[in-house]
Write an enzyme that holds these catalytic residues in place. Structure first.
Site, PDB file in Angstrom:
ATOM      1  N   CYS A 244       0.798  -1.231   0.000  1.00  0.00           N
ATOM      2  CA  CYS A 244       0.000   0.000   0.000  1.00  0.00           C
ATOM      3  C   CYS A 244       0.829   1.279   0.000  1.00  0.00           C
ATOM      4  O   CYS A 244       0.515   2.221  -0.735  1.00  0.00           O
ATOM      5  CB  CYS A 244      -0.979  -0.002   1.166  1.00  0.00           C
ATOM      6  SG  CYS A 244      -0.224   0.115   2.818  1.00  0.00           S
TER       7      CYS A 244
ATOM      8  N   HIS B 111      -2.432   0.750   7.099  1.00  0.00           N
ATOM      9  CA  HIS B 111      -2.803   0.879   5.690  1.00  0.00           C
ATOM     10  C   HIS B 111      -2.888   2.347   5.300  1.00  0.00           C
ATOM     11  O   HIS B 111      -3.285   3.196   6.100  1.00  0.00           O
ATOM     12  CB  HIS B 111      -4.138   0.183   5.413  1.00  0.00           C
ATOM     13  CG  HIS B 111      -4.548   0.261   3.977  1.00  0.00           C
ATOM     14  ND1 HIS B 111      -3.818  -0.340   2.966  1.00  0.00           N
ATOM     15  CD2 HIS B 111      -5.582   0.904   3.359  1.00  0.00           C
ATOM     16  CE1 HIS B 111      -4.398  -0.088   1.803  1.00  0.00           C
ATOM     17  NE2 HIS B 111      -5.463   0.664   2.010  1.00  0.00           N
TER      18      HIS B 111
ATOM     19  N   ASP C  92      -7.763   4.473  -3.523  1.00  0.00           N
ATOM     20  CA  ASP C  92      -6.852   3.543  -2.848  1.00  0.00           C
ATOM     21  C   ASP C  92      -6.425   2.498  -3.867  1.00  0.00           C
ATOM     22  O   ASP C  92      -7.182   1.578  -4.177  1.00  0.00           O
ATOM     23  CB  ASP C  92      -7.561   2.897  -1.663  1.00  0.00           C
ATOM     24  CG  ASP C  92      -6.672   1.931  -0.891  1.00  0.00           C
ATOM     25  OD1 ASP C  92      -5.517   1.704  -1.311  1.00  0.00           O
ATOM     26  OD2 ASP C  92      -7.136   1.406   0.140  1.00  0.00           O
TER      27      ASP C  92
END
Length: 270
Positions: free
Chosen positions: A69, A109, A124
Site C-alpha cells: 500500500c 494501511h 486507494d
C-alpha cells in the site's frame, strides 16, 4: 530524480488527458492496479523497502515490479499532485480477514483523500485482492458502483468504515478517519510490516492484480481467479517454476535471477 509523469503514464497505459478532473482520476484509479501489481516479495525475502520517490519509480515504474500500500499510494499521490490534484494521505486499520471481536489492529494501511471542486473523494490503489478500482465520494450510507464490486462507507465514531459487497455479503475492509498523515507515520508503519514477526508480509507470499473485470489473487501457492457473478477458481501451484510463471504472466511481476533463487531457498508453503 523528479517524477517522470510520461513514464508513469506509459507504465499504466494511460494516453488520455492529464487534467485534475474526476474523469482523469477515475481513469488512473482503474489503470494503475491493472498494470502495477500488489506484491510483497521484498519484505518476504528480507529486502529493504524504500518509500522515497526515486526508489518508488525505479521499482514500480521502471523495474516492472509491484509493491504494497505505501509504495502504491505514495507513488499515486505524487502523480496526482503533479497533475494538479489536492491530495491528503490518510491511514486505516485493516479488518479484512479478522474477526469483528478481535482486538483493534494497528493503523498500517494507507489511502488517499482527493479534494475536487464538488467535494472530497477517496482513492486507494494498494489494497491487494480488493483494491479499489474506482473513485468514492466521501458520502456515507449509499452504495457506490465501481468497475468491480459495489462499495459503501459507514460512519463509525469520528471516522468511517469501508465495506465491499463480496459474494452477496457486505464485508468490512478497514476503518479510517480524516487525520492527515506525514511521511514519518508511513515510514514507521512500513518498518513494522516489513520486520515484525507477526506481520503477514514477512510470513506469506501475497500478490493481486485486476485484468479487465477479473481479479487475480495469490496466497503462497494458492492461485485464485475471481470473475463477477461466477464461482471463484482456485488451484494450488505445483513447484517453483509454476509459481514463477504465474507471478510473471498473471501478475506481471518482473523476477530477476536473485529473486528466483531466494524464493527457491526460502520455499513457499502450500
Amino acid at each position: 530524480m523528479s517524477l517522470d509523469l510520461a513514464a508513469y503514464f506509459r507504465r499504466i497505459g494511460h494516453d488520455g488527458p492529464a487534467a485534475p478532473t474526476l474523469e482523469t482520476l477515475q481513469q488512473l484509479a482503474l489503470r494503475h492496479p491493472g498494470r502495477i501489481p500488489f506484491e510483497n516479495l521484498d519484505p518476504l525475502l528480507g529486502r529493504p523497502v524504500a518509500l522515497d520517490l526515486d526508489s518508488l519509480q525505479r521499482k514500480l515504474v521502471q523495474g516492472g515490479r509491484g509493491g504494497f500500500c505505501y509504495e502504491h499510494n505514495l507513488l499515486f499521490q505524487a502523480v496526482l499532485e503533479a497533475i494538479g490534484f489536492r491530495v491528503t494521505g490518510l491511514a486505516a486499520r485493516v479488518w479484512w480477514g479478522r474477526a469483528a471481536e478481535a482486538p483493534a489492529p494497528p493503523r498500517t494501511h494507507m489511502l488517499l483523500r482527493v479534494d475536487l471542486d464538488d467535494g472530497p473523494r477517496l482513492v486507494d490503489v494498494g489494497f491487494g485482492g480488493l483494491t479499489l478500482t474506482g473513485v468514492l465520494r466521501l458520502e456515507p450510507g449509499v452504495v457506490q458502483a465501481t468497475p468491480h464490486e459495489p462499495f459503501r462507507l459507514l460512519v463509525q465514531g469520528d471516522g468511517y468504515v469501508l465495506q465491499a459487497l463480496v459474494a452477496g455479503a457486505w464485508q468490512t475492509l478497514y476503518e479510517f478517519d480524516l487525520q492527515p498523515q506525514q511521511r514519518a507515520d508511513y515510514e514507521m508503519a512500513c518498518w513494522y510490516l516489513c520486520h515484525h514477526p507477526d506481520s503477514r508480509f514477512v510470513r506469506q507470499l501475497l500478490a493481486a492484480r485486476v485484468d479487465g473485470t477479473v481479479r487475480y489473487g495469490l496466497l503462497d501457492r494458492a492461485f485464485s481467479v475471481h470473475r463477477p457473478g461466477q464461482p471463484s477458481e482456485r488451484r494450488t501451484l505445483d513447484g517453483a517454476d509454476a509459481l514463477f510463471e504465474v507471478l510473471e504472466t498473471r501478475f506481471g511481476v518482473a523476477l530477476d535471477g536473485g529473486m528466483r533463487d531466494a524464493l527457491r531457498r526460502r520455499g513457499v508453503p502450500h
